[in-house]
Design a protein around this motif. Structure first.
Motif, PDB file in Angstrom:
ATOM      1  N   LEU A  37       0.845  -1.193   0.000  1.00 35.80           N
ATOM      2  CA  LEU A  37       0.000   0.000   0.000  1.00 35.80           C
ATOM      3  C   LEU A  37       0.880   1.243   0.000  1.00 35.80           C
ATOM      4  CD1 LEU A  37      -2.564  -1.064   2.765  1.00 35.80           C
ATOM      5  CD2 LEU A  37      -2.813  -1.298   0.282  1.00 35.80           C
ATOM      6  N   PRO A  38       0.433   2.306  -0.679  1.00 35.65           N
ATOM      7  CA  PRO A  38       1.249   3.540  -0.692  1.00 35.65           C
ATOM      8  C   PRO A  38       1.282   4.193   0.685  1.00 35.65           C
ATOM      9  CG  PRO A  38      -0.867   3.908  -1.760  1.00 35.65           C
ATOM     10  CD  PRO A  38      -0.793   2.431  -1.482  1.00 35.65           C
ATOM     11  N   LYS A  39       2.447   4.693   1.077  1.00 39.52           N
ATOM     12  CA  LYS A  39       2.589   5.402   2.346  1.00 39.52           C
ATOM     13  C   LYS A  39       1.993   6.802   2.238  1.00 39.52           C
ATOM     14  CE  LYS A  39       6.847   3.112   3.890  1.00 39.52           C
ATOM     15  NZ  LYS A  39       8.261   3.305   4.309  1.00 39.52           N
ATOM     16  N   ALA A  40       1.375   7.254   3.305  1.00 35.78           N
ATOM     17  CA  ALA A  40       0.823   8.614   3.338  1.00 35.78           C
ATOM     18  C   ALA A  40       1.912   9.600   3.747  1.00 35.78           C
ATOM     19  CB  ALA A  40      -0.336   8.678   4.324  1.00 35.78           C
ATOM     20  N   LEU A  41       1.823  10.823   3.201  1.00 38.67           N
ATOM     21  CA  LEU A  41       2.749  11.879   3.585  1.00 38.67           C
ATOM     22  C   LEU A  41       2.355  12.424   4.955  1.00 38.67           C
ATOM     23  CD1 LEU A  41       3.114  13.876   0.225  1.00 38.67           C
ATOM     24  CD2 LEU A  41       4.602  12.094   1.132  1.00 38.67           C
ATOM     25  N   SER A  42       3.326  12.594   5.828  1.00 37.25           N
ATOM     26  CA  SER A  42       3.067  13.068   7.188  1.00 37.25           C
ATOM     27  C   SER A  42       3.808  14.372   7.425  1.00 37.25           C
ATOM     28  CB  SER A  42       3.498  12.005   8.203  1.00 37.25           C
ATOM     29  OG  SER A  42       3.331  12.474   9.528  1.00 37.25           O
ATOM     30  N   TYR A  43       3.065  15.427   7.723  1.00 36.72           N
ATOM     31  CA  TYR A  43       3.621  16.729   8.079  1.00 36.72           C
ATOM     32  C   TYR A  43       2.555  17.496   8.840  1.00 36.72           C
ATOM     33  CZ  TYR A  43       1.019  18.003   3.864  1.00 36.72           C
ATOM     34  OH  TYR A  43       0.032  18.152   2.919  1.00 36.72           O
ATOM     35  N   LEU A  44       2.947  18.580   9.477  1.00 41.06           N
ATOM     36  CA  LEU A  44       2.012  19.386  10.258  1.00 41.06           C
ATOM     37  C   LEU A  44       1.145  20.208   9.310  1.00 41.06           C
ATOM     38  CD1 LEU A  44       1.184  20.174  13.157  1.00 41.06           C
ATOM     39  CD2 LEU A  44       2.824  22.052  13.016  1.00 41.06           C
ATOM     40  N   SER A  45      -0.075  19.750   9.075  1.00 42.55           N
ATOM     41  CA  SER A  45      -0.959  20.404   8.109  1.00 42.55           C
ATOM     42  C   SER A  45      -1.984  21.282   8.826  1.00 42.55           C
ATOM     43  CB  SER A  45      -1.680  19.360   7.253  1.00 42.55           C
ATOM     44  OG  SER A  45      -2.548  18.578   8.052  1.00 42.55           O
ATOM     45  N   TYR A  46      -2.604  22.166   8.059  1.00 41.65           N
ATOM     46  CA  TYR A  46      -3.622  23.047   8.609  1.00 41.65           C
ATOM     47  C   TYR A  46      -4.917  22.293   8.923  1.00 41.65           C
ATOM     48  CZ  TYR A  46      -0.718  26.982   7.097  1.00 41.65           C
ATOM     49  OH  TYR A  46       0.309  27.884   6.932  1.00 41.65           O
ATOM     50  N   GLU A  47      -5.164  21.179   8.233  1.00 42.79           N
ATOM     51  CA  GLU A  47      -6.431  20.471   8.363  1.00 42.79           C
ATOM     52  C   GLU A  47      -6.523  19.632   9.626  1.00 42.79           C
ATOM     53  OE1 GLU A  47      -4.561  20.428   5.624  1.00 42.79           O
ATOM     54  OE2 GLU A  47      -5.788  21.755   4.339  1.00 42.79           O
ATOM     55  N   GLU A  48      -5.407  19.067  10.091  1.00 50.86           N
ATOM     56  CA  GLU A  48      -5.457  18.205  11.269  1.00 50.86           C
ATOM     57  C   GLU A  48      -5.646  19.040  12.541  1.00 50.86           C
ATOM     58  OE1 GLU A  48      -1.699  16.415  12.630  1.00 50.86           O
ATOM     59  OE2 GLU A  48      -0.816  17.292  10.820  1.00 50.86           O
ATOM     60  N   PRO A  49      -6.169  18.426  13.605  1.00 58.91           N
ATOM     61  CA  PRO A  49      -6.470  19.186  14.842  1.00 58.91           C
ATOM     62  C   PRO A  49      -5.269  19.937  15.412  1.00 58.91           C
ATOM     63  CG  PRO A  49      -7.482  17.014  14.927  1.00 58.91           C
ATOM     64  CD  PRO A  49      -6.630  17.029  13.692  1.00 58.91           C
ATOM     65  N   THR A  63       6.551   2.991   9.610  1.00 57.76           N
ATOM     66  CA  THR A  63       6.262   1.925   8.646  1.00 57.76           C
ATOM     67  C   THR A  63       5.300   2.375   7.556  1.00 57.76           C
ATOM     68  OG1 THR A  63       6.557   0.281  10.402  1.00 57.76           O
ATOM     69  CG2 THR A  63       5.436  -0.446   8.404  1.00 57.76           C
ATOM     70  N   ASP A  64       4.232   3.071   7.939  1.00 64.55           N
ATOM     71  CA  ASP A  64       3.157   3.379   6.998  1.00 64.55           C
ATOM     72  C   ASP A  64       3.122   4.851   6.578  1.00 64.55           C
ATOM     73  OD1 ASP A  64       2.506   4.208   9.519  1.00 64.55           O
ATOM     74  OD2 ASP A  64       0.385   3.692   9.366  1.00 64.55           O
ATOM     75  N   LYS A  65       4.149   5.640   6.937  1.00 64.49           N
ATOM     76  CA  LYS A  65       4.129   7.064   6.605  1.00 64.49           C
ATOM     77  C   LYS A  65       5.482   7.526   6.087  1.00 64.49           C
ATOM     78  CE  LYS A  65       0.639   8.184  10.103  1.00 64.49           C
ATOM     79  NZ  LYS A  65       0.377   8.907  11.380  1.00 64.49           N
ATOM     80  N   ILE A  66       5.443   8.551   5.246  1.00 62.63           N
ATOM     81  CA  ILE A  66       6.655   9.227   4.796  1.00 62.63           C
ATOM     82  C   ILE A  66       6.710  10.578   5.519  1.00 62.63           C
ATOM     83  CG2 ILE A  66       7.883  10.224   2.837  1.00 62.63           C
ATOM     84  CD1 ILE A  66       6.435   8.257   1.029  1.00 62.63           C
ATOM     85  N   LEU A  67       7.715  10.774   6.331  1.00 62.15           N
ATOM     86  CA  LEU A  67       7.844  12.032   7.071  1.00 62.15           C
ATOM     87  C   LEU A  67       8.443  13.087   6.153  1.00 62.15           C
ATOM     88  CD1 LEU A  67       9.211  10.771  10.516  1.00 62.15           C
ATOM     89  CD2 LEU A  67       6.845  10.982   9.745  1.00 62.15           C
ATOM     90  N   VAL A  68       7.645  14.113   5.847  1.00 61.18           N
ATOM     91  CA  VAL A  68       8.125  15.234   5.036  1.00 61.18           C
ATOM     92  C   VAL A  68       8.636  16.292   6.004  1.00 61.18           C
ATOM     93  CG1 VAL A  68       7.571  16.857   3.198  1.00 61.18           C
ATOM     94  CG2 VAL A  68       6.336  14.696   3.356  1.00 61.18           C
ATOM     95  N   GLN A  69       9.913  16.572   5.970  1.00 58.58           N
ATOM     96  CA  GLN A  69      10.508  17.467   6.952  1.00 58.58           C
ATOM     97  C   GLN A  69      11.655  18.252   6.332  1.00 58.58           C
ATOM     98  OE1 GLN A  69      11.626  14.584   9.902  1.00 58.58           O
ATOM     99  NE2 GLN A  69      13.373  13.829   8.737  1.00 58.58           N
ATOM    100  N   CYS A  70      12.122  19.218   7.086  1.00 60.22           N
ATOM    101  CA  CYS A  70      13.257  20.033   6.646  1.00 60.22           C
ATOM    102  C   CYS A  70      14.530  19.518   7.297  1.00 60.22           C
ATOM    103  CB  CYS A  70      13.050  21.505   7.003  1.00 60.22           C
ATOM    104  SG  CYS A  70      11.769  22.321   6.046  1.00 60.22           S
ATOM    105  N   ASN A  71      15.498  19.238   6.485  1.00 58.19           N
ATOM    106  CA  ASN A  71      16.834  18.923   6.999  1.00 58.19           C
ATOM    107  C   ASN A  71      17.551  20.251   7.235  1.00 58.19           C
ATOM    108  OD1 ASN A  71      19.695  18.303   7.127  1.00 58.19           O
ATOM    109  ND2 ASN A  71      19.179  16.272   6.358  1.00 58.19           N
ATOM    110  N   GLU A  72      17.990  20.487   8.463  1.00 54.99           N
ATOM    111  CA  GLU A  72      18.568  21.787   8.796  1.00 54.99           C
ATOM    112  C   GLU A  72      19.908  22.043   8.111  1.00 54.99           C
ATOM    113  OE1 GLU A  72      16.594  23.646   9.957  1.00 54.99           O
ATOM    114  OE2 GLU A  72      15.177  22.413  11.053  1.00 54.99           O
TER     115      GLU A  72
END
Length: 329
Positions: free
Chosen positions: A48-60, A207-216
Motif C-alpha cells: 500500500l502507498p505510504k501517506a505523507l506526514s507533516y504538520l498540516s492546517y487540516e489536522e487538529p 512503517t506506513d508514513k513518509i515524514l516530510v521534513q526540513c533537513n537543517e
C-alpha cells in the motif's frame, strides 16, 4: 517455504513473511520487499502507498496552532493600536515609544513566522523559516535588552557627575538593537552559504508514513542561532534583574525580568522536548515554543500597561510620575 530440519527437501513449513515483506502466492520460495514509498498490508499479500506526514492546517494539532497564531497576532495588533492611540500620554513616552514600536512589530513578525512551519515544507519554506525565526526573535530580545539598558542609563544620567549623559536616549538603544541583530543575521548568512536547509523525505522512521521534513543542513549552525538568542535573553534577564528596583513609576525592568524568565524557561524546556520528537511533532514543539515565548513577552510587558491606559487613566499623568520619583528619593 521453510525447510524442516532433518527431513526431506520436499518437506517444509508454511510461515508468514517477515515484517516489511509480502508474498502474492502461497508456497513461495521467498518474500518480496515493498518499494520505499509503500508498506505491506495486514495480510502481507500486497503493498500500500505510504501517506505523507507533516504538520498540516487540516489536522487538529495544526488547526489549534494556527488559531493560536491568529489570536496572538490580532492581540498584538490591538495592543499596537492602543499604544498608537495613547502615544502622547506620559506613560507611553516614559517607556521609549520608538523601542516599543520596534518590539511590538518584531513580536507580530514572531507570531506570523509560525506559518512557515505549518503546511507541507518546500524548498523556500525550509530555507527561510529558521533564518526568519532566528533574526526576528533576535530583534525582539535585542529590543527588550535596549529597553532595559535605556532605563538604567536614563536613571544614571540624572545623577550629578555622570559622564555618559550624552549616550542616554535613542542612539544607545538603536545601537544595541542594530549590532545584536547584525550578528545574528551574519550567522544566518554563513549558514545559508555553507549548508542551507532543504526538504527531505524520511521513508524509514515510520512503517506506513513518509515524514516530510526540513533537513537543517548543519545542526551546528542551528544550535548556534539558538545559542546566540539564548545568550541575549540571559543578558537581558540579568540586566533587568539588577535594574528592577530603580525608582520609576513605570519602570519596565520588573516586567522585563519576569518576561525574560518565562522566555528562558520556555526555550530551556524546548531543547529536550525537540530532540526527543520526530516528524510533525518536532515541528509542533518549535511552533508552540515560538508562540509561548512571544506571548510571554507580549503579556508580561504590555498587558499591565494596557490596563493602566484603558482602565486606570488616573495613573497616566506627569504628576503621578514625578510624585512617585520624589517619594523614592
Amino acid at each position: 517455504m521453510s525447510v524442516q530440519l532433518g527431513k526431506q527437501v520436499c518437506c517444509y513449513d508454511c510461515v508468514a513473511c517477515p515484517n516489511g515483506r509480502i508474498s502474492i502466492q502461497m508456497d513461495a520460495r521467498e518474500c518480496q520487499e515493498c518499494p520505499e514509498d509503500q508498506y505491506p498490508n495486514n495480510n502481507q499479500d500486497r503493498c500500500l502507498p505510504k501517506a505523507l506526514s507533516y504538520l498540516s492546517y487540516e489536522e487538529p494539532l495544526g488547526s489549534v496552532l494556527t488559531g493560536l497564531t491568529l489570536l496572538l497576532s490580532i492581540t498584538t495588533v490591538v495592543v499596537m493600536g492602543t499604544f498608537i492611540q495613547y502615544c502622547h500620554t506620559p506613560m507611553v513616552k516614559a517607556n521609549n515609544w520608538s523601542i516599543t514600536c520596534a518590539l511590538l512589530s518584531s513580536l507580530l513578525l514572531c507570531f506570523l513566522c509560525s506559518f512557515f512551519f505549518i503546511g507541507q515544507p518546500g524548498t523556500l519554506t525550509c530555507l527561510l523559516r529558521q533564518m526568519v525565526f532566528g533574526i526576528v526573535f533576535c530583534v525582539s530580545v535585542a529590543c527588550v535588552l535596549a529597553k532595559t539598558i535605556t532605563v538604567i542609563v536614563a536613571f544614571m544620567a540624572t545623577k550629578p557627575g555622570f559622564g555618559m549623559r550624552r549616550w542616554a536616549g535613542k542612539q544607545l538603544a538603536g545601537s544595541v538593537i542594530m549590532v545584536s541583530s547584525l550578528i545574528q543575521a551574519g550567522i544566518c548568512v554563513v549558514w545559508m552559504i555553507t549548508s542551507p536547509p532543504f526538504p527531505e523525505f524520511d521513508m524509514h522512521s515510520e512503517t506506513d508514513k513518509i515524514l516530510v521534513q526540513c533537513n537543517e543542513g548543519s545542526d551546528l549552525m542551528f544550535y548556534l542561532v539558538l545559542g546566540y538568542m539564548g545568550l541575549l535573553a540571559i543578558i537581558s534577564f540579568t540586566v533587568a534583574f539588577f535594574a528592577r528596583k530603580l525608582p520609576d513609576t513605570f519602570n519596565e525592568a520588573k516586567l522585563i525580568t519576569f518576561s525574560m524568565l518565562m522566555f528562558c524557561s520556555v526555550w530551556v524546556s524546548f531543547l529536550p522536548t525537540y530532540l526527543s520528537s520526530k516528524g510533525k511533532y518536532m515541528v509542533a514543539v518549535e511552533v508552540f515554543s515560538i508562540l509561548a515565548s512571544s506571548g510571554g513577552l507580549l503579556g508580561c510587558i504590555f498587558l499591565p500597561k494596557c490596563y493602566v491606559l484603558i482602565l486606570r487613566p488616573d495613573l497616566n499623568n506627569k504628576k503621578q510620575i514625578v510624585g512617585k520619583k520624589l517619594r523614592y528619593r
